[in-house]
Motif scaffolding. Structure first.
Motif, PDB file in Angstrom:
ATOM      1  N   ASP A 170      40.732  92.563   3.693  1.00  0.00           N
ATOM      2  CA  ASP A 170      40.899  91.070   3.733  1.00  0.00           C
ATOM      3  C   ASP A 170      41.062  90.860   5.342  1.00  0.00           C
ATOM      4  N   PRO A 171      40.269  89.712   5.442  1.00  0.00           N
ATOM      5  CA  PRO A 171      40.491  89.868   6.927  1.00  0.00           C
ATOM      6  C   PRO A 171      42.090  89.155   7.264  1.00  0.00           C
ATOM      7  N   ARG A 172      43.040  88.424   6.443  1.00  0.00           N
ATOM      8  CA  ARG A 172      44.465  87.685   6.799  1.00  0.00           C
ATOM      9  C   ARG A 172      45.351  89.517   6.162  1.00  0.00           C
ATOM     10  N   GLU A 173      44.876  90.243   6.191  1.00  0.00           N
ATOM     11  CA  GLU A 173      45.387  92.347   6.179  1.00  0.00           C
ATOM     12  C   GLU A 173      45.164  92.595   7.632  1.00  0.00           C
ATOM     13  N   SER A 174      43.429  92.415   7.390  1.00  0.00           N
ATOM     14  CA  SER A 174      43.386  93.454   8.236  1.00  0.00           C
ATOM     15  C   SER A 174      43.601  93.441   9.394  1.00  0.00           C
ATOM     16  N   SER A 175      44.169  92.201  10.178  1.00  0.00           N
ATOM     17  CA  SER A 175      45.088  91.676  11.490  1.00  0.00           C
ATOM     18  C   SER A 175      46.650  92.614  10.666  1.00  0.00           C
ATOM     19  N   VAL A 177      47.517  94.961   9.555  1.00  0.00           N
ATOM     20  CA  VAL A 177      48.326  96.784   9.555  1.00  0.00           C
ATOM     21  C   VAL A 177      48.741  97.664  10.414  1.00  0.00           C
ATOM     22  N   PRO A 178      49.977  98.075  10.103  1.00  0.00           N
ATOM     23  CA  PRO A 178      50.526  98.468  11.508  1.00  0.00           C
ATOM     24  C   PRO A 178      49.592  99.963  12.178  1.00  0.00           C
ATOM     25  N   SER A 179      49.370 100.406  13.406  1.00  0.00           N
ATOM     26  CA  SER A 179      48.800 101.495  13.926  1.00  0.00           C
ATOM     27  C   SER A 179      49.237 102.163  14.013  1.00  0.00           C
ATOM     28  N   ASP A 180      50.249 102.327  12.846  1.00  0.00           N
ATOM     29  CA  ASP A 180      51.015 104.136  12.528  1.00  0.00           C
ATOM     30  C   ASP A 180      50.382 104.704  11.251  1.00  0.00           C
ATOM     31  N   VAL A 181      49.951 103.411  11.066  1.00  0.00           N
ATOM     32  CA  VAL A 181      49.035 103.648   9.340  1.00  0.00           C
ATOM     33  C   VAL A 181      47.344 103.257   9.616  1.00  0.00           C
ATOM     34  N   GLN A 182      46.944 102.846  10.365  1.00  0.00           N
ATOM     35  CA  GLN A 182      44.885 102.727  10.635  1.00  0.00           C
ATOM     36  C   GLN A 182      45.308 104.773  11.778  1.00  0.00           C
ATOM     37  N   ILE A 183      46.255 105.042  12.112  1.00  0.00           N
ATOM     38  CA  ILE A 183      46.106 105.753  12.807  1.00  0.00           C
ATOM     39  C   ILE A 183      46.279 107.375  11.202  1.00  0.00           C
ATOM     40  N   ALA A 184      46.771 107.388  10.876  1.00  0.00           N
ATOM     41  CA  ALA A 184      47.150 108.361   9.742  1.00  0.00           C
ATOM     42  C   ALA A 184      46.035 107.779   8.917  1.00  0.00           C
ATOM     43  N   ALA A 185      45.195 106.567   8.557  1.00  0.00           N
ATOM     44  CA  ALA A 185      44.114 106.512   8.010  1.00  0.00           C
ATOM     45  C   ALA A 185      43.236 107.327   8.628  1.00  0.00           C
ATOM     46  N   ILE A 186      43.019 107.554  10.037  1.00  0.00           N
ATOM     47  CA  ILE A 186      42.097 107.807  10.738  1.00  0.00           C
ATOM     48  C   ILE A 186      41.562 108.964  10.367  1.00  0.00           C
ATOM     49  N   GLN A 187      43.394 110.018  11.123  1.00  0.00           N
ATOM     50  CA  GLN A 187      44.036 111.354  10.308  1.00  0.00           C
ATOM     51  C   GLN A 187      43.268 112.016   9.303  1.00  0.00           C
ATOM     52  N   SER A 219      38.604  99.742  -1.902  1.00  0.00           N
ATOM     53  CA  SER A 219      37.718  99.344  -1.147  1.00  0.00           C
ATOM     54  C   SER A 219      36.594 100.019  -1.387  1.00  0.00           C
ATOM     55  N   LYS A 220      35.300  99.187  -1.272  1.00  0.00           N
ATOM     56  CA  LYS A 220      33.744 100.268  -1.324  1.00  0.00           C
ATOM     57  C   LYS A 220      33.944 101.141   0.060  1.00  0.00           C
ATOM     58  N   ARG A 221      34.951 100.346   0.784  1.00  0.00           N
ATOM     59  CA  ARG A 221      34.290 100.642   2.628  1.00  0.00           C
ATOM     60  C   ARG A 221      35.892 102.031   2.191  1.00  0.00           C
ATOM     61  N   GLY A 222      36.870 102.636   1.751  1.00  0.00           N
ATOM     62  CA  GLY A 222      37.683 103.317   1.474  1.00  0.00           C
ATOM     63  C   GLY A 222      39.140 102.633   2.763  1.00  0.00           C
ATOM     64  N   ASP A 223      38.735 101.180   2.416  1.00  0.00           N
ATOM     65  CA  ASP A 223      40.016 100.511   3.117  1.00  0.00           C
ATOM     66  C   ASP A 223      41.697 101.153   2.539  1.00  0.00           C
ATOM     67  N   PRO A 224      42.898 101.116   2.847  1.00  0.00           N
ATOM     68  CA  PRO A 224      43.426 101.227   2.489  1.00  0.00           C
ATOM     69  C   PRO A 224      44.155 100.357   1.805  1.00  0.00           C
ATOM     70  N   ALA A 225      44.901 100.172   0.619  1.00  0.00           N
ATOM     71  CA  ALA A 225      45.299  98.773   0.098  1.00  0.00           C
ATOM     72  C   ALA A 225      47.102  98.192   0.085  1.00  0.00           C
ATOM     73  N   ARG A 226      47.437  96.919   0.773  1.00  0.00           N
ATOM     74  CA  ARG A 226      48.402  97.029   1.380  1.00  0.00           C
ATOM     75  C   ARG A 226      49.240  96.835  -0.205  1.00  0.00           C
ATOM     76  N   LYS A 227      50.710  97.243  -0.905  1.00  0.00           N
ATOM     77  CA  LYS A 227      51.126  96.859  -1.752  1.00  0.00           C
ATOM     78  C   LYS A 227      52.479  95.699  -1.516  1.00  0.00           C
TER      79      LYS A 227
END
Length: 339
Positions: A170-175, A177-187, A219-227
């Motif tokens: 979701d566009p509102r959520e994608s902007s 997401v904390p950077s540490d969560v983004q890094i953890a997702a990639i790792q 998500s079909k793209r594998g994006d995380p979801a926010r609680k």
């Protein structure tokens, strides 16, 4: 295969009402083996489908009705015909109850109520009409809105709260997401590619601790979801340990389970929950809870006149918690409990 057979196959495939997955049913069984968290529509569909094939009615039904087996067979014949003629089969306990009541109009009241009890379906007095539709523009006071992923029954703790997840696609959520969560997702993705599942699980836990999660439903793209933790605005349901507390929770589960919600957020309470109006498939959740006598209008925080009207309607008809002449209010029960 007829409409009834197709719908029963639809149920068996798990797209509507599912029996428990513990090798049987849960402890709180209704007469037909239907748990409080499952729909009697599943059993009704099965028995109607079976009647089409065998012309046999359920053996245990006679324990709940007074009429003969011949009369019971006549009911099922009529119900099968009504089901066939319906534009679409019932998808909820309320719709199934209305189908039974309408089809058997003129039959003995005790038989109709016995049949409803057999399938754990609501009685006529507890069926309520709710207005359909959601606001076409954001009402005054709304800070933001979002749409959720399907709700898990386990995410409903009581009759006025629910935990939901929103995809970060979701566009509102994608902007946000904390950077540490983004890094953890990639790792985590890299660890899974290397089959280092121990590290991947550790990173997943880090993501969960930050208020996000992964899952095939996210998500079909594998994006995380926010609680998000939601407190339904303007109502207060009985606590689960109070009289009618468990029933109130079950009403909200039946309404929200498996559904994607539209949530209009007005603010945050002292527990960090979003105080919100919740819409489910075009139905206003608070309206349902009030009309079913599953909650009070929380006048200390909400003065909407329609809420008062819906509560009064349930009081007048002695529905839900109003079957008691003087039900204890949640705020009074909590204050006594905390002394």
């Amino acid at each position: 295969m007829g409409l009834l057979g197709k719908f029963f196959r639809f149920l068996l495939l798990g797209h509507c009402c599912k029996p428990t997955t513990t090798g049987g049913y849960s402890d709180s069984l209704r007469p037909h083996g239907i748990s409080a968290a499952t729909h009697g529509i599943w059993a009704l569909a099965y028995d109607l489908f079976n009647f089409e094939i065998t012309c046999q009615v359920p053996e245990d039904l006679s324990q709940h009705v007074v009429s003969s087996k011949k009369a019971q067979a006549n009911w099922y014949r009529k119900l099968v015909e009504t089901w066939r003629e319906a534009k679409q089969p019932p998808r909820s306990e309320e719709e199934a109850a209305r189908l039974v009541i309408q089809t058997l109009k003129g039959h003995k009241k005790a038989d109709v109520q016995g049949l409803l009890d057999f399938y754990g379906l609501p009685h006529p007095h507890s069926l309520v009409k709710v207005s359909a539709g959601v606001p076409t523009s954001l009402p005054r006071g709304v800070k933001f809105e979002f749409r959720t992923l399907p709700v898990d029954a386990k995410a409903v703790p009581d009759g006025d709260g629910v935990t939901v997840y929103v995809s970060t696609s979701d566009p509102r959520e994608s902007s946000c997401v904390p950077s540490d969560v983004q890094i953890a997702a990639i790792q985590r993705s890299e660890a899974r590619a290397d089959k280092n599942y121990t590290k991947a699980d550790e990173l997943h836990q880090k993501i969960i601790d930050a208020g996000y999660r992964y899952g095939t439903e996210c998500s079909k793209r594998g994006d995380p979801a926010r609680k998000y933790r939601i407190r339904l605005r303007g109502i207060d349901a009985p606590e689960t340990l109070m009289p009618y507390g468990q029933e109130a929770k079950e009403e909200l589960v039946k309404l929200l389970e498996g559904m994607c919600l539209r949530v209009l957020v007005y603010g945050e309470d002292r527990y960090g929950r979003c105080v919100a109006d919740v819409y489910c498939n075009g139905i206003f959740a608070q309206e349902v809870m009030l009309k079913k006598g599953a909650a009070w209008h929380y006048t200390a925080y909400d003065q909407r006149s329609e809420f008062a009207r819906w509560e009064e309607e349930a009081r007048r008809n002695q529905i839900g918690l109003w079957a008691s002449s003087n039900p204890e209010k949640p705020w009074d029960w909590i204050s006594v409990k905390d002394r």
